[in-house]
Design an enzyme around this catalytic site. Structure first.
Site, PDB file in Angstrom:
ATOM      1  N   ARG A   1       0.064  -8.925  13.553  1.00  0.00           N
ATOM      2  CA  ARG A   1      -0.538  -7.912  12.677  1.00  0.00           C
ATOM      3  C   ARG A   1      -1.414  -8.562  11.615  1.00  0.00           C
ATOM      4  NH1 ARG A   1       4.747  -5.265  10.976  1.00  0.00           N
ATOM      5  NH2 ARG A   1       3.547  -4.061   9.459  1.00  0.00           N
TER       6      ARG A   1
ATOM      7  N   LYS B   1       0.824  -1.204   0.000  1.00  0.00           N
ATOM      8  CA  LYS B   1       0.000   0.000   0.000  1.00  0.00           C
ATOM      9  C   LYS B   1       0.869   1.268   0.000  1.00  0.00           C
ATOM     10  CE  LYS B   1      -2.260  -0.881   3.832  1.00  0.00           C
ATOM     11  NZ  LYS B   1      -1.631  -2.148   4.263  1.00  0.00           N
TER      12      LYS B   1
ATOM     13  N   ARG C   1      -9.209   0.808   9.229  1.00  0.00           N
ATOM     14  CA  ARG C   1      -8.778  -0.543   9.540  1.00  0.00           C
ATOM     15  C   ARG C   1      -9.827  -1.301  10.338  1.00  0.00           C
ATOM     16  NH1 ARG C   1      -3.036   0.530   9.198  1.00  0.00           N
ATOM     17  NH2 ARG C   1      -1.769  -1.344   9.421  1.00  0.00           N
TER      18      ARG C   1
ATOM     19  N   ARG D   1      11.767  -1.562  10.837  1.00  0.00           N
ATOM     20  CA  ARG D   1      10.722  -1.107  11.750  1.00  0.00           C
ATOM     21  C   ARG D   1      10.612  -2.065  12.923  1.00  0.00           C
ATOM     22  NH1 ARG D   1       5.396   0.178   8.358  1.00  0.00           N
ATOM     23  NH2 ARG D   1       4.551  -0.913  10.143  1.00  0.00           N
TER      24      ARG D   1
ATOM     25  N   ARG E   1      11.789  -6.302   5.047  1.00  0.00           N
ATOM     26  CA  ARG E   1      11.573  -4.899   4.684  1.00  0.00           C
ATOM     27  C   ARG E   1      12.477  -3.957   5.502  1.00  0.00           C
ATOM     28  NH1 ARG E   1       5.604  -2.280   4.977  1.00  0.00           N
ATOM     29  NH2 ARG E   1       5.773  -2.580   7.231  1.00  0.00           N
TER      30      ARG E   1
HETATM   31  P1  ADP Z   1       1.377  -1.842   8.028  1.00  0.00           P
HETATM   32  O1  ADP Z   1       0.318  -1.528   6.998  1.00  0.00           O
HETATM   33  O2  ADP Z   1       2.670  -2.244   7.417  1.00  0.00           O
HETATM   34  O3  ADP Z   1       0.927  -2.739   9.138  1.00  0.00           O
HETATM   35  P2  ADP Z   1       1.231   0.857   9.085  1.00  0.00           P
HETATM   36  O4  ADP Z   1       2.413   1.702   8.922  1.00  0.00           O
HETATM   37  O5  ADP Z   1       0.005   1.182   8.293  1.00  0.00           O
HETATM   38  O6  ADP Z   1       1.763  -0.570   8.802  1.00  0.00           O
HETATM   39  O7  ADP Z   1       0.772   0.774  10.622  1.00  0.00           O
HETATM   40  C1  ADP Z   1       1.665   0.436  11.653  1.00  0.00           C
HETATM   41  C2  ADP Z   1       0.929   0.324  12.988  1.00  0.00           C
HETATM   42  O8  ADP Z   1       0.299   1.583  13.298  1.00  0.00           O
HETATM   43  C3  ADP Z   1      -0.216  -0.688  13.029  1.00  0.00           C
HETATM   44  O9  ADP Z   1       0.222  -1.985  13.315  1.00  0.00           O
HETATM   45  C4  ADP Z   1      -1.082  -0.091  14.147  1.00  0.00           C
HETATM   46  O10 ADP Z   1      -0.571  -0.363  15.426  1.00  0.00           O
HETATM   47  C5  ADP Z   1      -0.971   1.403  13.919  1.00  0.00           C
HETATM   48  N1  ADP Z   1      -2.023   1.909  13.017  1.00  0.00           N
HETATM   49  C6  ADP Z   1      -1.854   2.454  11.786  1.00  0.00           C
HETATM   50  N2  ADP Z   1      -3.032   2.792  11.226  1.00  0.00           N
HETATM   51  C7  ADP Z   1      -3.994   2.448  12.134  1.00  0.00           C
HETATM   52  C8  ADP Z   1      -5.411   2.519  12.151  1.00  0.00           C
HETATM   53  N3  ADP Z   1      -6.105   3.003  11.104  1.00  0.00           N
HETATM   54  N4  ADP Z   1      -6.071   2.059  13.249  1.00  0.00           N
HETATM   55  C9  ADP Z   1      -5.401   1.580  14.288  1.00  0.00           C
HETATM   56  N5  ADP Z   1      -4.070   1.469  14.342  1.00  0.00           N
HETATM   57  C10 ADP Z   1      -3.351   1.897  13.280  1.00  0.00           C
END
Ligand code: ADP
Ligand code: ZN
Length: 208
Positions: free
Chosen positions: A165, A13, A88, A154, A127
């Protein structure tokens, strides 16, 4: 265009959002990036969010919904935005709909970038990200190919957190696929291909 990007963590994404932003000038709204910035700056919100993020759990809905609502007030989002990592949960999706209908700026598409679970685990654990410009690379990039910055892993890209996750994704986020299908906004893309091919496919389905 106002677009939501859906897909498992590691589906690509962020990579596709960056391409869309570069080529079409949409505003990139990544809740993950916003939260990581808050953690780095040690704001109260960042300190609160960090414990969820390190465990691979979702940050509470009201926190991320507040962040996105605020971001949607920024002028640069008027000409179109890519939401990456939000919504999400169903609660977030409903809150987004109501905010956007209040602003009279409805969504045009929900793009699902689809990738198999085993491929995802391999991708995420190898990654690496650039500390300076956020470029997303792999363990073979010793330094950032874009700006020469330092590459790091990360803290939530270790195998155990990655598995959590993915479980969180299955349980909380996959219901949104049906939600957006019901709104006739869903577009599915095969994400298990070269990023350039995925990007070509996305432009195609969006009619660019
Ligand atoms: P990825 O898509 O690789 O899991 P992101 O960078 O989008 O990573 O998100 C990393 C972390 O940030 C998630 O695992 C969560 O803890 C938090 N997070 C990000 N976006 C949201 C969201 N919309 N709702 C709740 N937690 C979020
Ligand atoms: Zn860089």
């Amino acid at each position: 265009m106002n677009i939501v990007l859906l897909g498992a963590p590691g589906a690509g994404k962020g990579t596709q959002a960056a391409k869309l932003v570069e080529k079409f000038g949409f505003a990139h709204i990544s809740t993950g990036d916003m939260l990581r910035a808050a953690v780095k700056n040690q704001t109260p919100l960042g300190l609160e969010a960090k414990k969820y993020m390190d465990a691979g759990d979702l940050v509470p809905d009201e926190v991320v919904i507040g962040l996105v609502k605020e971001r949607l007030q920024d002028e640069d989002t008027q000409a179109g935005f890519i939401l990456d990592g939000f919504p999400r949960t169903s609660t977030q999706a409903v809150a987004l709909d109501s905010e956007l209908s209040g602003l009279n700026r409805p969504l045009n598409a929900a793009l699902l970038v689809d990738v198999d679970k085993e491929v995802i685990i391999k991708r995420l654990t190898s990654r690496r990200m650039c500390r300076d410009c956020g470029f997303i690379g792999t363990e073979t990039d010793a330094t950032c190919p874009k700006c020469g910055g330092e590459m790091y892993q990360r803290s939530d890209d270790n195998e155990e957190t990655v598995r959590n996750r993915l479980d969180v994704y299955e349980n909380s986020t996959t219901p949104l696929i049906d939600y957006y299908r019901g709104c006739e906004l869903l577009v599915e893309i095969d994400g298990d291909r070269d990023p350039e091919e995925v990007f070509a496919n996305i432009q195609d389905v969006l009619g660019f």
